[in-house]
Design an enzyme around this catalytic site. Structure first.
Site, PDB file in Angstrom:
ATOM      1  N   GLU A   1       4.207  -2.828  -6.385  1.00 59.65           N
ATOM      2  CA  GLU A   1       4.704  -4.049  -5.769  1.00 59.65           C
ATOM      3  C   GLU A   1       4.631  -5.121  -6.859  1.00 59.65           C
ATOM      4  O   GLU A   1       3.577  -5.291  -7.465  1.00 59.65           O
ATOM      5  CB  GLU A   1       3.795  -4.409  -4.598  1.00 59.65           C
ATOM      6  CG  GLU A   1       4.370  -5.467  -3.714  1.00 59.65           C
ATOM      7  CD  GLU A   1       3.437  -5.779  -2.543  1.00 59.65           C
ATOM      8  OE1 GLU A   1       3.556  -6.884  -2.015  1.00 59.65           O
ATOM      9  OE2 GLU A   1       2.593  -4.939  -2.181  1.00 59.65           O
TER      10      GLU A   1
ATOM     11  N   ARG B   1      -8.378   6.514  -5.304  1.00 57.06           N
ATOM     12  CA  ARG B   1      -8.213   5.423  -6.244  1.00 57.06           C
ATOM     13  C   ARG B   1      -9.272   5.482  -7.325  1.00 57.06           C
ATOM     14  O   ARG B   1     -10.376   5.958  -7.089  1.00 57.06           O
ATOM     15  CB  ARG B   1      -8.410   4.081  -5.524  1.00 57.06           C
ATOM     16  CG  ARG B   1      -7.207   3.601  -4.811  1.00 57.06           C
ATOM     17  CD  ARG B   1      -7.485   2.285  -4.115  1.00 57.06           C
ATOM     18  NE  ARG B   1      -6.291   1.910  -3.392  1.00 57.06           N
ATOM     19  CZ  ARG B   1      -5.453   0.939  -3.785  1.00 57.06           C
ATOM     20  NH1 ARG B   1      -5.736   0.199  -4.830  1.00 57.06           N
ATOM     21  NH2 ARG B   1      -4.360   0.702  -3.103  1.00 57.06           N
TER      22      ARG B   1
ATOM     23  N   LYS C   1      -5.900  -6.969  -6.692  1.00 57.16           N
ATOM     24  CA  LYS C   1      -4.974  -7.935  -7.291  1.00 57.16           C
ATOM     25  C   LYS C   1      -5.325  -9.352  -6.873  1.00 57.16           C
ATOM     26  O   LYS C   1      -5.143 -10.282  -7.639  1.00 57.16           O
ATOM     27  CB  LYS C   1      -3.553  -7.634  -6.850  1.00 57.16           C
ATOM     28  CG  LYS C   1      -2.936  -6.452  -7.547  1.00 57.16           C
ATOM     29  CD  LYS C   1      -1.501  -6.302  -7.057  1.00 57.16           C
ATOM     30  CE  LYS C   1      -0.918  -4.972  -7.446  1.00 57.16           C
ATOM     31  NZ  LYS C   1       0.285  -4.688  -6.656  1.00 57.16           N
TER      32      LYS C   1
HETATM   33  P1  ATP Z   1      -1.431  -4.038  -3.195  1.00 55.50           P
HETATM   34  O1  ATP Z   1      -2.600  -4.329  -2.346  1.00 55.50           O
HETATM   35  O2  ATP Z   1      -0.782  -5.254  -3.756  1.00 55.50           O
HETATM   36  O3  ATP Z   1      -0.469  -3.048  -2.618  1.00 55.50           O
HETATM   37  P2  ATP Z   1      -1.974  -1.903  -4.994  1.00 55.50           P
HETATM   38  O4  ATP Z   1      -3.154  -1.808  -5.888  1.00 55.50           O
HETATM   39  O5  ATP Z   1      -1.761  -0.875  -3.955  1.00 55.50           O
HETATM   40  O6  ATP Z   1      -2.076  -3.349  -4.427  1.00 55.50           O
HETATM   41  P3  ATP Z   1       0.707  -1.385  -5.834  1.00 55.50           P
HETATM   42  O7  ATP Z   1       1.559  -2.199  -6.704  1.00 55.50           O
HETATM   43  O8  ATP Z   1       1.144  -1.189  -4.436  1.00 55.50           O
HETATM   44  O9  ATP Z   1      -0.721  -2.026  -5.904  1.00 55.50           O
HETATM   45  O10 ATP Z   1       0.395   0.003  -6.524  1.00 55.50           O
HETATM   46  C1  ATP Z   1       1.346   0.823  -7.120  1.00 55.50           C
HETATM   47  C2  ATP Z   1       0.851   2.233  -7.143  1.00 55.50           C
HETATM   48  O11 ATP Z   1      -0.362   2.324  -7.871  1.00 55.50           O
HETATM   49  C3  ATP Z   1       0.560   2.730  -5.745  1.00 55.50           C
HETATM   50  O12 ATP Z   1       1.099   4.021  -5.616  1.00 55.50           O
HETATM   51  C4  ATP Z   1      -0.934   2.745  -5.667  1.00 55.50           C
HETATM   52  O13 ATP Z   1      -1.374   3.728  -4.808  1.00 55.50           O
HETATM   53  C5  ATP Z   1      -1.347   2.986  -7.110  1.00 55.50           C
HETATM   54  N1  ATP Z   1      -2.661   2.402  -7.371  1.00 55.50           N
HETATM   55  C6  ATP Z   1      -3.031   1.128  -7.189  1.00 55.50           C
HETATM   56  N2  ATP Z   1      -4.331   0.953  -7.469  1.00 55.50           N
HETATM   57  C7  ATP Z   1      -4.815   2.150  -7.870  1.00 55.50           C
HETATM   58  C8  ATP Z   1      -6.095   2.622  -8.296  1.00 55.50           C
HETATM   59  N3  ATP Z   1      -7.131   1.816  -8.382  1.00 55.50           N
HETATM   60  N4  ATP Z   1      -6.212   3.923  -8.622  1.00 55.50           N
HETATM   61  C9  ATP Z   1      -5.153   4.735  -8.559  1.00 55.50           C
HETATM   62  N5  ATP Z   1      -3.932   4.361  -8.161  1.00 55.50           N
HETATM   63  C10 ATP Z   1      -3.742   3.085  -7.811  1.00 55.50           C
HETATM   64 MG    MG Z   2       0.153  -1.038  -2.563  1.00 54.80          MG
END
Ligand code: ATP
Ligand code: MG
Length: 601
Positions: free
Chosen positions: A42, A273, A283
């Site tokens: 995102e 994660r 974030k």
């Molecule tokens: P938000 O709460 O803004 O959605 P997010 O950390 O999920 O935050 P995204 O931009 O939606 O951010 O994440 C993009 C991809 O990265 C998603 O598929 C998410 O699952 C993965 N991702 C995000 N944080 C982690 C993490 N700490 N470890 C592994 N994968 C992650």
């Molecule tokens: Mg997300």
């Protein structure tokens, strides 16, 4: 610097459950030999090391199977997104070494189709417009132990629903007046299946579609359809989406049954994660650090963002090796930053040339060395890679050494300079300390010594005389001043805020999502004992003026070196200038968290 092959430290891919699933699907030809994954950020923040895990996984698995990996911006939420973030995300993925080729997509490109699909679901009596207030919806939703109940709007006719949905789209109603919900099962034990909202009214322009829309599709609805439209085969996401998987399948199955999506449909798999101790990865918290001025921007070298790690001196190779080392599993993953630092050390130990920097200079005078003489000493650029050649260090009567390489009253086991003691000046001679000069306050301002001309490094027999201390130096005649930024951990405790949950990456709750009235991803109630900002390490950044070899005055930005006995340093990407080099400490030579940097061997 000779580039080592990218996988120089990977022990070859080890198996994990995702690799096994894909191998099995390839064996059974489930997707006709295709492997298509996607990384769906995102654009509401900079990518961090947790995202790197996901990027390496998605792009890596595709590459291993001669497949493709798409970069898809999940830009369904019109208020939070930003072009700056989009560019930073592309930069970070490219920097990590991955290429999406022609496969750059935006969820917003599917808005027309998503709208048509929603109309189809209404016609099939699988969706309805609910006009309850947010409070009513919350009330009727039930709880984990109590089933949900239907609102009177659930029985609206298809015609009424089509009409209302059209008028929602045409802007007739204010934000929050209605939502479009799927008609699934209000009694489902899985709250996600209790008629989740899929569209809400938002009178906000979108950075790509402008003012065209005032109804926006929600994440769960958009994501699975985007996957299916792009013919993704394996849709990898983090564990909090496990309970959304039935919904993911429900939506695309219905649309495939209607011939609107092509089979075989994508399959969602979840993995844990990545969380790192001594940092935060939500974030929202990263944004708070930036906006509150607690760090110097998203790319502050203390930040866990990829932009920050890059400025810190991390290489893409080290981050990819780290992603491989931590593996993928379904278990909660808390990793010590020492493990990440180790990957960087392994990489730079092989690749970084050696240089000398004196971080805290103290004058050393060789009293028996001729006043005007200089003498070339030869230092290897890399101790194990002779092919990288040598460089010249000019020895002269007056030198700079590290202040802590001298002790007037040496503790037991101290083998460096002390009154009467002998050390080797690296690549030069053995010297014996004879006296010191002090200022009025009694501080040592210069150390005097004499050298033994028979002990020059590299001359036959000279190394025969062994001394235990071996210290680095720079000629006082030829030095370059450099700004050196000594970075340490951003937080002083493993779990900033006091608990794993407060320190971890954002978890997603679905309750607000069902109502469709709040932002779709709301973090779980924060369990913090205290404000995470109170745990910031006050010693996370120290800026000093240091002396470096003259040749480093025109160093190229992002060149990485080992400063002998100090650690690995990188010429700062933003601030380093010819004649005014700026170096960031990437990592110490050994894991020295909690100790001061002054412990030399
Ligand atoms: P938000 O709460 O803004 O959605 P997010 O950390 O999920 O935050 P995204 O931009 O939606 O951010 O994440 C993009 C991809 O990265 C998603 O598929 C998410 O699952 C993965 N991702 C995000 N944080 C982690 C993490 N700490 N470890 C592994 N994968 C992650
Ligand atoms: Mg997300």
């Amino acid at each position: 610097m000779s580039a080592a092959p990218p996988q120089s430290q990977a022990q070859g891919p080890s198996s994990n459950f995702l690799r096994q699933i894909i191998a099995e699907d390839q064996r059974t030809h489930k997707y006709g030999g295709r492997v298509v994954t996607r990384f769906p950020p995102e654009p509401n923040g900079y990518l961090h090391i947790g995202h790197a895990k996901s990027i390496c996984l998605n792009f890596g698995l595709a590459a291993e199977n001669q497949g493709t990996c798409h970069l898809r911006f999940d830009d369904t939420n019109p208020v939070k997104e930003d072009i700056e973030y989009e560019e930073s995300i592309k930069d970070a993925v490219r920097w990590l070494g991955y290429d999406w080729g022609a496969h750059l997509y935006y969820a917003s490109d599917y808005f027309d189709r998503l709208y048509e699909f929603a109309r189809h679901l209404i016609k099939a009596d699988l969706a309805y417009v609910d006009s309850s207030t947010p409070e009513e919806m919350r009330h009727l939703r039930g709880t984990l132990t109590e089933p949900g109940r239907s609102s009177s709007y659930r029985e609206r006719s298809v015609e009424q629903n089509l009409d209302l949905f059209k008028r929602m789209k045409e802007g007739e109603f204010p934000d929050g007046a209605h939502v479009l919900r799927l008609k699934i099962d209000l009694k489902s034990p899985n709250i996600n299946m209790r008629d989740p909202a899929i569209y809400r009214i938002r009178h906000t322009a979108h950075h790509r579609t402008g003012g065209k829309w005032c109804v926006y599709p929600l994440y769960d609805y958009t994501h699975c359809i985007s996957d299916a439209l792009e013919r993704i085969t394996h849709s990898l996401c983090t564990l909090e989406f496990q309970d959304h998987r039935p919904l993911y399948d429900w939506i695309i199955e219905r649309l495939a049954d209607a011939g609107l999506l092509q089979r075989p449909l994508p399959q969602q798999y979840e993995f844990a994660r990545l969380n790192l101790t001594y940092t935060v990865m939500s974030k929202r918290k990263l944004l708070e650090l930036v906006q509150g001025g607690h760090v110097d921007g998203w790319d502050d070298p203390r930040m866990p963002t990829l932009a920050g790690l890059r400025r810190r001196g991390y290489t893409p190779e080290a981050i990819r090796a780290f992603a491989e080392r931590i593996g993928v599993s379904k278990a909660d993953q808390w990793i010590d930053p020492g493990s990440l630092e180790d990957c960087l050390r392994n990489d730079l130990n092989e690749r970084a040339q050696r240089r000398i920097a004196v971080l805290d200079p103290l004058k050393l005078v060789i009293d028996n060395y001729p006043e005007d003489a200089t003498e070339a000493c030869f230092a290897p650029n890399h101790p194990q890679q002779a092919e990288l050649g040598t460089r010249t260090l000019a020895l002269s009567r007056e030198l700079w050494i590290e202040r802590d390489d001298f002790q007037e009253r040496p503790p037991k086991g101290y083998f460096r300079l002390a009154p009467g003691a002998e050390v080797r000046l690296r690549y030069a001679y053995i010297v014996r300390c004879t006296s010191v000069d002090k200022d009025a306050a009694g501080n040592v301002i210069a150390v005097h010594c004499t050298y033994d001309p028979e002990t020059r490094s590299g001359t036959p027999g000279a190394e025969a005389r062994k001394v235990r201390g071996n210290i680095h130096w720079l000629s006082a005649r030829q030095t370059q001043v450099a700004e050196v930024r000594l970075y340490d951990r951003l937080f002083k405790v493993p779990y900033p805020g006091g608990s794993k949950q407060s320190a971890g990456t954002a978890n997603v709750t679905t309750t607000a999502l069902i109502a469709g009235t709040v932002d779709e991803e709301t973090e779980l109630e924060d369990s913090a004992e205290r404000n995470f900002l109170d745990d910031i390490n006050p010693h996370g950044k120290r800026v000093i003026e240091a002396l470096v070899e003259p040749a480093l005055s025109s160093v190229e930005a992002e060149s990485r070196f080992q400063f002998e006995r100090h650690g690995y340093f990188v010429a700062d990407l933003r601030d380093s200038r010819p004649g005014r080099p700026v170096f960031n400490r990437a990592v110490t030579l050994r894991d020295s968290w909690g100790k001061e940097m002054s412990t030399h061997s």
